[in-house]
Motif scaffolding. Structure first.
Motif, PDB file in Angstrom:
ATOM      1  N   ASP A  71       6.737 -10.159  -2.170  1.00  0.00           N
ATOM      2  CA  ASP A  71       5.942 -10.485  -0.917  1.00  0.00           C
ATOM      3  C   ASP A  71       5.151  -9.253  -0.368  1.00  0.00           C
ATOM      4  N   PRO A  72       4.044  -9.102  -0.831  1.00  0.00           N
ATOM      5  CA  PRO A  72       3.205  -7.913  -0.243  1.00  0.00           C
ATOM      6  C   PRO A  72       2.658  -7.919   0.998  1.00  0.00           C
ATOM      7  N   GLN A  73       2.482  -6.809   1.679  1.00  0.00           N
ATOM      8  CA  GLN A  73       1.746  -6.646   2.909  1.00  0.00           C
ATOM      9  C   GLN A  73       0.338  -6.044   2.935  1.00  0.00           C
ATOM     10  N   ILE A  74      -0.629  -6.223   3.515  1.00  0.00           N
ATOM     11  CA  ILE A  74      -1.873  -5.616   3.623  1.00  0.00           C
ATOM     12  C   ILE A  74      -1.796  -4.865   4.886  1.00  0.00           C
ATOM     13  N   TYR A  75      -1.879  -3.441   4.995  1.00  0.00           N
ATOM     14  CA  TYR A  75      -2.267  -2.872   6.174  1.00  0.00           C
ATOM     15  C   TYR A  75      -3.601  -2.400   6.323  1.00  0.00           C
ATOM     16  N   VAL A  76      -4.102  -2.012   7.246  1.00  0.00           N
ATOM     17  CA  VAL A  76      -5.649  -1.514   7.492  1.00  0.00           C
ATOM     18  C   VAL A  76      -5.301  -0.469   8.456  1.00  0.00           C
ATOM     19  N   THR A  77      -5.974   0.827   7.828  1.00  0.00           N
ATOM     20  CA  THR A  77      -5.787   1.843   8.982  1.00  0.00           C
ATOM     21  C   THR A  77      -6.721   2.857   8.587  1.00  0.00           C
ATOM     22  N   TYR A  95       7.697   0.033   0.042  1.00  0.00           N
ATOM     23  CA  TYR A  95       6.863   0.966  -0.590  1.00  0.00           C
ATOM     24  C   TYR A  95       5.511   0.808  -0.389  1.00  0.00           C
ATOM     25  N   LEU A  96       4.819   1.941   0.220  1.00  0.00           N
ATOM     26  CA  LEU A  96       3.427   1.773   0.306  1.00  0.00           C
ATOM     27  C   LEU A  96       2.772   2.088  -1.052  1.00  0.00           C
ATOM     28  N   VAL A  97       1.701   1.493  -1.419  1.00  0.00           N
ATOM     29  CA  VAL A  97       1.050   1.594  -2.987  1.00  0.00           C
ATOM     30  C   VAL A  97      -0.143   2.038  -2.519  1.00  0.00           C
ATOM     31  N   PHE A  98      -0.234   3.341  -3.267  1.00  0.00           N
ATOM     32  CA  PHE A  98      -1.584   4.228  -3.373  1.00  0.00           C
ATOM     33  C   PHE A  98      -2.126   4.472  -4.483  1.00  0.00           C
ATOM     34  N   PRO A  99      -3.180   3.292  -4.964  1.00  0.00           N
ATOM     35  CA  PRO A  99      -3.495   3.632  -6.223  1.00  0.00           C
ATOM     36  C   PRO A  99      -4.491   4.614  -6.774  1.00  0.00           C
ATOM     37  N   TYR A 100      -4.958   5.112  -5.535  1.00  0.00           N
ATOM     38  CA  TYR A 100      -6.163   6.132  -5.703  1.00  0.00           C
ATOM     39  C   TYR A 100      -5.673   7.530  -6.320  1.00  0.00           C
ATOM     40  N   SER A 101      -4.280   7.724  -6.214  1.00  0.00           N
ATOM     41  CA  SER A 101      -3.911   9.074  -6.784  1.00  0.00           C
ATOM     42  C   SER A 101      -3.035   8.840  -8.258  1.00  0.00           C
ATOM     43  N   ARG A 102      -3.580   9.314  -9.262  1.00  0.00           N
ATOM     44  CA  ARG A 102      -3.257   9.179 -10.653  1.00  0.00           C
ATOM     45  C   ARG A 102      -1.720   9.561 -10.779  1.00  0.00           C
ATOM     46  N   GLY A 103      -1.293  10.712 -10.217  1.00  0.00           N
ATOM     47  CA  GLY A 103      -0.109  11.221 -10.257  1.00  0.00           C
ATOM     48  C   GLY A 103       1.066  10.686  -9.294  1.00  0.00           C
ATOM     49  N   ALA A 104       0.653   9.809  -8.467  1.00  0.00           N
ATOM     50  CA  ALA A 104       1.734   9.346  -7.444  1.00  0.00           C
ATOM     51  C   ALA A 104       2.587   8.104  -8.031  1.00  0.00           C
ATOM     52  N   LYS A 105       3.741   8.307  -7.630  1.00  0.00           N
ATOM     53  CA  LYS A 105       4.871   7.358  -8.157  1.00  0.00           C
ATOM     54  C   LYS A 105       4.802   6.182  -7.165  1.00  0.00           C
ATOM     55  N   LEU A 106       5.488   5.008  -7.319  1.00  0.00           N
ATOM     56  CA  LEU A 106       5.470   3.966  -6.242  1.00  0.00           C
ATOM     57  C   LEU A 106       6.228   4.580  -4.968  1.00  0.00           C
ATOM     58  N   PRO A 113     -12.449  -1.851  16.036  1.00  0.00           N
ATOM     59  CA  PRO A 113     -12.344  -1.910  14.532  1.00  0.00           C
ATOM     60  C   PRO A 113     -12.941  -0.552  14.002  1.00  0.00           C
ATOM     61  N   ALA A 114     -13.123   0.487  14.786  1.00  0.00           N
ATOM     62  CA  ALA A 114     -13.659   1.815  13.978  1.00  0.00           C
ATOM     63  C   ALA A 114     -12.553   2.393  13.289  1.00  0.00           C
ATOM     64  N   VAL A 115     -11.057   1.947  13.746  1.00  0.00           N
ATOM     65  CA  VAL A 115      -9.940   2.483  13.251  1.00  0.00           C
ATOM     66  C   VAL A 115      -9.414   1.848  11.976  1.00  0.00           C
ATOM     67  N   LEU A 116     -10.299   0.917  11.495  1.00  0.00           N
ATOM     68  CA  LEU A 116      -9.797  -0.050  10.358  1.00  0.00           C
ATOM     69  C   LEU A 116     -10.813   0.386   9.100  1.00  0.00           C
ATOM     70  N   SER A 117     -10.483   1.257   8.291  1.00  0.00           N
ATOM     71  CA  SER A 117     -11.411   1.558   7.298  1.00  0.00           C
ATOM     72  C   SER A 117     -10.762   1.459   5.880  1.00  0.00           C
ATOM     73  N   VAL A 118      -9.597   1.857   5.681  1.00  0.00           N
ATOM     74  CA  VAL A 118      -8.645   1.784   4.592  1.00  0.00           C
ATOM     75  C   VAL A 118      -7.775   0.569   4.364  1.00  0.00           C
ATOM     76  N   PRO A 119      -7.987  -0.335   3.417  1.00  0.00           N
ATOM     77  CA  PRO A 119      -6.534  -1.374   3.335  1.00  0.00           C
ATOM     78  C   PRO A 119      -5.616  -0.879   2.177  1.00  0.00           C
ATOM     79  N   LEU A 120      -4.245  -0.905   2.687  1.00  0.00           N
ATOM     80  CA  LEU A 120      -3.305  -0.411   1.885  1.00  0.00           C
ATOM     81  C   LEU A 120      -2.412  -1.754   1.670  1.00  0.00           C
ATOM     82  N   VAL A 121      -1.756  -1.665   0.293  1.00  0.00           N
ATOM     83  CA  VAL A 121      -0.916  -2.746   0.053  1.00  0.00           C
ATOM     84  C   VAL A 121       0.600  -2.113   0.029  1.00  0.00           C
ATOM     85  N   SER A 122       1.580  -2.857   0.722  1.00  0.00           N
ATOM     86  CA  SER A 122       3.144  -2.322   0.451  1.00  0.00           C
ATOM     87  C   SER A 122       3.621  -3.361  -0.028  1.00  0.00           C
ATOM     88  N   VAL A 123       4.924  -2.936  -0.675  1.00  0.00           N
ATOM     89  CA  VAL A 123       5.738  -4.024  -1.329  1.00  0.00           C
ATOM     90  C   VAL A 123       7.267  -3.738  -0.759  1.00  0.00           C
TER      91      VAL A 123
END
Length: 639
Positions: A349-355, A387-398, A370-380
């Protein structure tokens, strides 16, 4: 017009309304001369803004019955280049508020006040495409003036204006001239004066707001936290309501997080917005087939997205996950939706945050815009841990993500309310540096120095992601720069990088170089300088800076040096290290002297803290005391 529609309109600034006031002529700043003493004070920054101004006005051009409102933006900048290093500030990033540019002028004068020709048309074209003005032939003593006027056929809905710059500002001003029918709310951050509302003669239906700031100085920085500032001076404004003619009367625009959440759900997260997901589901089955644990399955999905889908900026269109998977590219929302759908397919059941990250102003959960809402991030959530999921870093773990998102609120699209992001899954943050110096060779200039490095927690995350995007030769240059920053001009001999691909684990490396540049011999004595052994984690703090110092995580930094000593020489150590403790850091020093071996260790703990200028000034003497270790030396003398 219902509230939901108004929110959607606010999100994308499509609203067109009638106005009722004439356009005004702004009294732009000219900027008086800066004293010689002030220029000398700012010389270390290479340049300064004499004027940095933004004027915004919402009005109309003809009559309320025949014209939509026009919002006009005037950018007024004047910059003085003080040193050759300051010439880099001839390249400026400037927000593009509108593609319709009425005026664009750039004037450059040399140190003799002679105007230098510049290709204004080319600079205008570059600014419209890239939001940059790069001025050629900028040298010490130049003065640059930039005046840009643009407009849009709509009222101003929301905006943030930043006063802070990488260099000082003498005069800074932000002005908003708006029709009284628009009800704006304001909030200011950092070292910035509260707004003044001033009457406008003969214009009863016009509100005039001014934010003035003089001597905006550079932001505070810690060595390993470049790019982050939670106290950057800025003004945020947002339209809360407006008056309309006819039956609608007073209308709400942006008043609650719930409204913004509904807007995002209706625009971006409806299933009808997706064209196809069959290939995506098949891909999830393929990725997770070898595994049984939900955590391992989620991590496998995350790692696959890291390696196979790259971020690319693009316009928001209906999302086709199958197309994104095929092309291997996606924008922020496409990647968030794909991750969310993949996790759903394995019954999570993932969540989407915007920050918005700290470096872009962060997220104020008490001021809705709305100016503070620029980056959507998924958590699971797996086994009751999120766990926050950040796919933009190749070396990150979950669960690992950049420092730029630490201690940051976000809007949860599931609950419709702000909350803090889940804590990072990075372990304790530390850096260990162990230096081995062999002083036994007859010719000390031929001896070799070896440095073993180990990074953990956030440090390991940052270093690993940096190295993964580099070529081998670039990695060698990083290590060469490392020993240069330690105060030695010696060339790197060897380097070895271990555990690079082990996501979530400590990152280990070793480097070697000769000590020839660190040896001074005279009158039967050989003096060995130790400045290259110890890092200056904190340079002397500039007490003229007015922004706060923020250290976002607890960190242990351990430096040790082991000397292998000759038995036929007298050894004299002069190492300056004092135990220190304050609200920013704690230092402990240890020594161990055995036959043929001398070990010195300095342990530095950086505390998680936010310090204002007054508290930081009290710590400055401790920083100076900490850095006296760089004057350490040892002397070898024949017996």
């Amino acid at each position: 017009m219902n509230k939901r529609l108004l929110v959607l309109v606010a999100l994308f600034s499509f609203l067109l309304l009638s106005g009722c006031a004439p356009m005004s002529k702004p009294n732009l700043l000219t900027g008086d001369k800066v004293s010689r003493a002030m220029q000398d004070k700012w010389k270390s920054y290479g340049a300064y803004y004499n004027v940095d101004e933004l004027f915004i006005e919402t009005s109309y051009l003809t009559t309320p019955l025949t014209s939509n409102p026009v919002t006009r933006y005037i950018i007024n900048k004047k910059i003085k280049i003080l040193t050759n290093d300051g010439a880099q500030y001839g390249s400026l990033k400037i927000p593009v508020y509108s593609r319709f540019i009425k005026k664009f002028n750039v004037i450059v004068r040399d140190s003799n006040n002679i105007q230098i020709p510049v290709p204004v048309a080319k600079l205008k074209s570059m600014y419209k495409k890239e939001g940059k003005v790069i001025i050629p032939r900028v040298t010490k003593g130049c003065e640059i003036e930039i005046l840009i006027e643009s407009s849009t056929q709509s009222p101003l809905m929301f905006l943030e204006h930043y006063f802070s710059q990488p260099i000082p500002v003498k005069h800074a001003r932000f002005t908003l001239s708006a029709l009284s029918k628009y009800n704006y709310a304001f909030n200011s951050y950092g070292a910035i004066n509260r707004h003044q509302k001033k009457p406008v003669p003969n214009k009863k239906n016009l509100d005039y707001y001014i934010w003035n700031k003089q001597q905006v100085l550079p932001r505070s920085r810690l060595r390993y936290q470049q790019g982050i500032d939670v106290t950057e001076p800025r003004v945020s404004l947002v339209m809360r309501s407006y008056q309309t003619s006819g039956m609608y009367g007073q209308m709400d625009a942006i008043n609650s997080w719930e409204d913004l959440t509904e807007g995002y759900k209706n625009i971006l997260l409806k299933q009808s917005f997706f064209k196809s997901t069959s290939k995506l589901r098949n891909k999830v089955d393929e990725i997770t087939a070898p595994f049984k644990s939900q955590y391992v399955k989620a991590d496998a999905i995350f790692h696959w997205v890291q390696e196979n889908i790259s971020y690319v900026h693009s316009r928001m269109n209906p999302i086709n996950p199958d197309k994104v998977i095929k092309n291997g590219k996606g924008n922020l929302w496409e990647m968030a939706v794909i991750l969310s759908e993949m996790f759903k397919h394995i019954k999570l059941d993932p969540q989407i945050y915007v920050t918005r990250p700290h470096s872009y102003g962060g997220f104020d959960m008490h001021f809705i815009t709305p100016a503070v809402l620029s980056v959507p991030l998924v958590s699971v959530t797996i086994f009751n841990k999120e766990y926050l999921v950040f796919p933009y870093s190749r070396g990150a773990k979950l669960g690992e993500y950049p420092l730029n998102f630490f201690d940051l609120p976000a809007l949860s699209l599931k609950t419709g309310m702000p909350r803090m992001l889940p804590p990072s899954a990075s372990g304790p943050s530390y850096k260990k540096q162990h230096v081995i110096v062999d002083l036994t060779p007859d010719e000390l200039g031929d001896s070799e120095i070896k440095i073993n490095l180990e990074y953990g927690g956030v440090f390991a995350y940052q270093k690993r992601n940096s190295f993964l995007d580099m070529e081998k030769k670039d990695i060698a240059e990083v290590f060469q720069k490392y020993i240069s920053e330690l105060g030695t001009s010696n060339r790197l001999k060897t380097h070895n990088l271990e555990t690079l691909n082990d996501r979530g684990k400590a990152l280990k490396s070793s480097i070697t170089f000769s000590n020839s540049q660190q040896v001074i011999s005279r009158k039967g004595k050989t003096q060995f300088r130790l400045s290259h052994i110890f890092n200056a984690y904190l340079t002397t703090y500039d007490t003229t800076r007015i922004t706060k110092v923020y250290n976002g995580f607890e960190t242990d930094l351990e430096e040790s040096v082991e000397f292998i000593l000759p038995t036929d020489k007298k050894v004299d150590f002069d190492i300056s290290c004092t135990d220190v403790s304050n609200s920013l850091f704690t230092v402990k020093c240890e020594t161990k002297n055995e036959e043929g071996r001398y070990l010195f260790t300095r342990k530095l703990t950086m505390h998680k803290v936010l310090l204002d200028q007054a508290r930081m000034k009290r710590i400055v003497p401790d920083i100076r005391l900490l850095n006296t270790i760089n004057d350490s030396k040892l002397t070898l003398e024949d017996i």
